[in-house]
Design an enzyme around this catalytic site. Structure first.
Site, PDB file in Angstrom:
ATOM      1  N   ALA A  17       0.821  -1.213   0.000  1.00  0.00           N
ATOM      2  CA  ALA A  17       0.000   0.000   0.000  1.00  0.00           C
ATOM      3  C   ALA A  17       0.856   1.266   0.000  1.00  0.00           C
ATOM      4  O   ALA A  17       0.449   2.280  -0.559  1.00  0.00           O
ATOM      5  CB  ALA A  17      -0.937  -0.004   1.196  1.00  0.00           C
ATOM      6  N   ASN A  76      -6.023   3.364  10.549  1.00  0.00           N
ATOM      7  CA  ASN A  76      -5.260   2.215  11.029  1.00  0.00           C
ATOM      8  C   ASN A  76      -4.996   2.213  12.529  1.00  0.00           C
ATOM      9  O   ASN A  76      -4.719   1.178  13.110  1.00  0.00           O
ATOM     10  CB  ASN A  76      -3.929   2.120  10.280  1.00  0.00           C
ATOM     11  CG  ASN A  76      -3.153   3.412  10.302  1.00  0.00           C
ATOM     12  OD1 ASN A  76      -3.646   4.447   9.867  1.00  0.00           O
ATOM     13  ND2 ASN A  76      -1.934   3.378  10.811  1.00  0.00           N
ATOM     14  N   GLN A  99      -6.931  -0.584   5.371  1.00  0.00           N
ATOM     15  CA  GLN A  99      -7.513  -1.260   6.531  1.00  0.00           C
ATOM     16  C   GLN A  99      -8.985  -1.619   6.341  1.00  0.00           C
ATOM     17  O   GLN A  99      -9.598  -2.178   7.244  1.00  0.00           O
ATOM     18  CB  GLN A  99      -7.346  -0.394   7.795  1.00  0.00           C
ATOM     19  CG  GLN A  99      -5.903  -0.147   8.205  1.00  0.00           C
ATOM     20  CD  GLN A  99      -5.198  -1.396   8.771  1.00  0.00           C
ATOM     21  OE1 GLN A  99      -5.825  -2.420   9.050  1.00  0.00           O
ATOM     22  NE2 GLN A  99      -3.889  -1.311   8.956  1.00  0.00           N
ATOM     23  N   GLY A 119      -1.273  -6.585   0.521  1.00  0.00           N
ATOM     24  CA  GLY A 119      -1.450  -8.034   0.664  1.00  0.00           C
ATOM     25  C   GLY A 119      -1.328  -8.536   2.092  1.00  0.00           C
ATOM     26  O   GLY A 119      -2.146  -9.322   2.570  1.00  0.00           O
ATOM     27  N   HIS A 120      -0.318  -8.041   2.796  1.00  0.00           N
ATOM     28  CA  HIS A 120      -0.044  -8.656   4.112  1.00  0.00           C
ATOM     29  C   HIS A 120      -1.052  -8.291   5.193  1.00  0.00           C
ATOM     30  O   HIS A 120      -1.044  -8.867   6.277  1.00  0.00           O
ATOM     31  CB  HIS A 120       1.398  -8.365   4.556  1.00  0.00           C
ATOM     32  CG  HIS A 120       1.660  -6.968   4.998  1.00  0.00           C
ATOM     33  ND1 HIS A 120       1.726  -6.623   6.326  1.00  0.00           N
ATOM     34  CD2 HIS A 120       1.881  -5.830   4.312  1.00  0.00           C
ATOM     35  CE1 HIS A 120       1.974  -5.330   6.428  1.00  0.00           C
ATOM     36  NE2 HIS A 120       2.081  -4.817   5.208  1.00  0.00           N
ATOM     37  N   CYS A 171       3.891   1.043  12.249  1.00  0.00           N
ATOM     38  CA  CYS A 171       4.663   1.913  11.351  1.00  0.00           C
ATOM     39  C   CYS A 171       5.293   3.065  12.105  1.00  0.00           C
ATOM     40  O   CYS A 171       6.287   3.621  11.685  1.00  0.00           O
ATOM     41  CB  CYS A 171       3.772   2.514  10.285  1.00  0.00           C
ATOM     42  SG  CYS A 171       2.750   1.332   9.514  1.00  0.00           S
TER      43      CYS A 171
END
Ligand code: PMP
Length: 379
Positions: free
Chosen positions: A75, A155, A184, A203-204, A326
């Site tokens: 993303a 998030n 999200q 993806g993750h 993050c």
């Protein structure tokens, strides 16, 4: 003593890949390893898997007509491609852009970069519930506005923006497009994707693989390339395409979007159980509310240090986040919680629980017991 069961409550940071995703990746990379740009049989074989992956992503969002997919590493790269790619390509149309003050760094940093290039950026302030007031967006729009980027689900606190209202406002201005960081929401919260001009997938976050993701955008939208070279991915992202990753992403999107209704109902019940248990514990202040995504429950500690609590919980096999993965290493304080109008103590001591496939209602009971013990044992 460690719990017999590990309780993972950090699904907004990352998720365990589905077995089907891992095995599909291994199969493509070992049996269909051709370069999708090669014109021989093995290349054509790889290309056919790439086409299928693109189609499956679009089908999963009901966007088979009028939309395209650019595969990326996740993303972060997709947000960069959408925001910078659009603004650099269309700067001649206007140099005003809009975002909010609670976006993920992969969005905010793009806007900072645009400012350094001479764009005027409006950072909309969210209200006390963490959402953008559509009226504020209306007031900020001008005939010079070319792009608005507002996230769907936050998030850190799980607040959900009113995407239909916000897109309606932007689309009254023919020059402006609406991009959304939907990282999200994918596979979790229902979003009307067809109202968006551009949105992203990681993806993750949806039981896919790290290093996979994409930007989905309307066919007619042109972007400035971010990576130059052999011209892969519509000339926007050169480099040999990782077909295995693209297929794994498509698989993860398709599974998670199909499960959305049943799974989000199950998660809502789990969320409710956690709320009930936590409400009885002293020294907590909620940063999420009933309108937030059921997948995220954020609260601040009023008397204890969040980082100490996170570590103590980890020691008994309970994994939660303080701030977000993050940001937690870079900055000990949450700019998102601070944007809700909460004080220093609250924004320095946030705990985020984020739920997913492997959680059960029973986890709430265990969590509350261990959390109480930790709160009592630390100073
Ligand atoms: N946007 C949001 C809202 C996120 O939560 C994240 C992941 N923390 C990203 C973007 C970046 O995703 P990726 O790890 O795929 O680059």
């Amino acid at each position: 003593m460690k719990n017999a069961k590990t309780i993972y409550l950090d699904h907004a940071a990352t998720t365990k890949p589905y077995d089907e995703v891992v095995s599909l990746y291994a199969k493509i990379e070992s049996e269909h390893y051709g370069n999708s740009s090669s014109i021989h049989g093995l290349g054509i074989d790889a290309l056919s898997f790439l086409h299928k992956a693109r189609e499956l992503v679009l089908k999963s969002f009901n966007l088979l007509k009028g939309y395209k997919v650019i595969f990326t590493s996740g993303a972060t790269e997709a947000n960069n491609l959408a925001i910078l790619g659009y603004c650099l390509k269309h700067a001649n149309r206007g140099k005003h852009v809009i975002t909010s003050n609670v976006e993920h760094p992969s969005v905010l940093e793009c806007f900072k970069h645009l400012e350094s290039l001479g764009f005027k950026v409006t950072y909309l302030k969210v209200n006390k519930d963490g959402v953008v007031n559509p009226e504020e967006l209306s007031k900020a729009m001008t005939n010079e506005t070319i792009l608005v980027s507002l996230m769907s689900t936050n998030n850190e606190i799980g607040s959900i923006n009113n995407i239909p209202e916000l897109t309606k406002i932007v689309h009254q201005y023919p020059k402006a497009v609406f991009h959304s960081d939907t990282t999200q929401s994918i596979g979790k919260d229902k979003v009307n994707y067809s109202s968006l001009d551009m949105f992203v997938v990681s993806g993750h976050k949806i039981h896919g693989l790290k290093g996979s993701g994409c930007l989905v955008l309307k066919d007619k939208i042109d972007l400035e390339p971010r990576v130059f070279g052999g011209g892969q991915e519509d000339g926007l992202r050169s480099g040999t395409v990782a077909v295995g990753l693209c297929c794994s992403l498509a698989k993860a999107v398709s599974i998670s979007q199909l499960k959305i209704s049943a799974e989000s109902q199950r998660i809502s019940k789990i969320h409710q159980q956690f709320m009930v248990k936590l409400e009885n514990i002293e020294g907590i202040e909620f940063n999420s509310n009933q309108a937030s995504s059921p997948y995220i429950l954020n609260f601040s500690l009023t008397k204890k240090k969040a980082s100490v609590v996170v570590e103590a919980l980890s020691n008994v096999g309970i994994y939660v986040s303080s701030v977000s993965a993050c940001n937690s290493k870079r900055e000990p304080s949450s700019y998102v919680v601070s944007a809700l109008g909460k004080g220093e103590v609250a924004s320095h001591n946030t705990i985020r629980l984020s739920f997913g496939e492997d959680n059960t209602e029973e986890d709430a009971e265990i969590f509350a017991r261990e959390f109480n013990k930790v709160m009592e044992s630390i100073r």
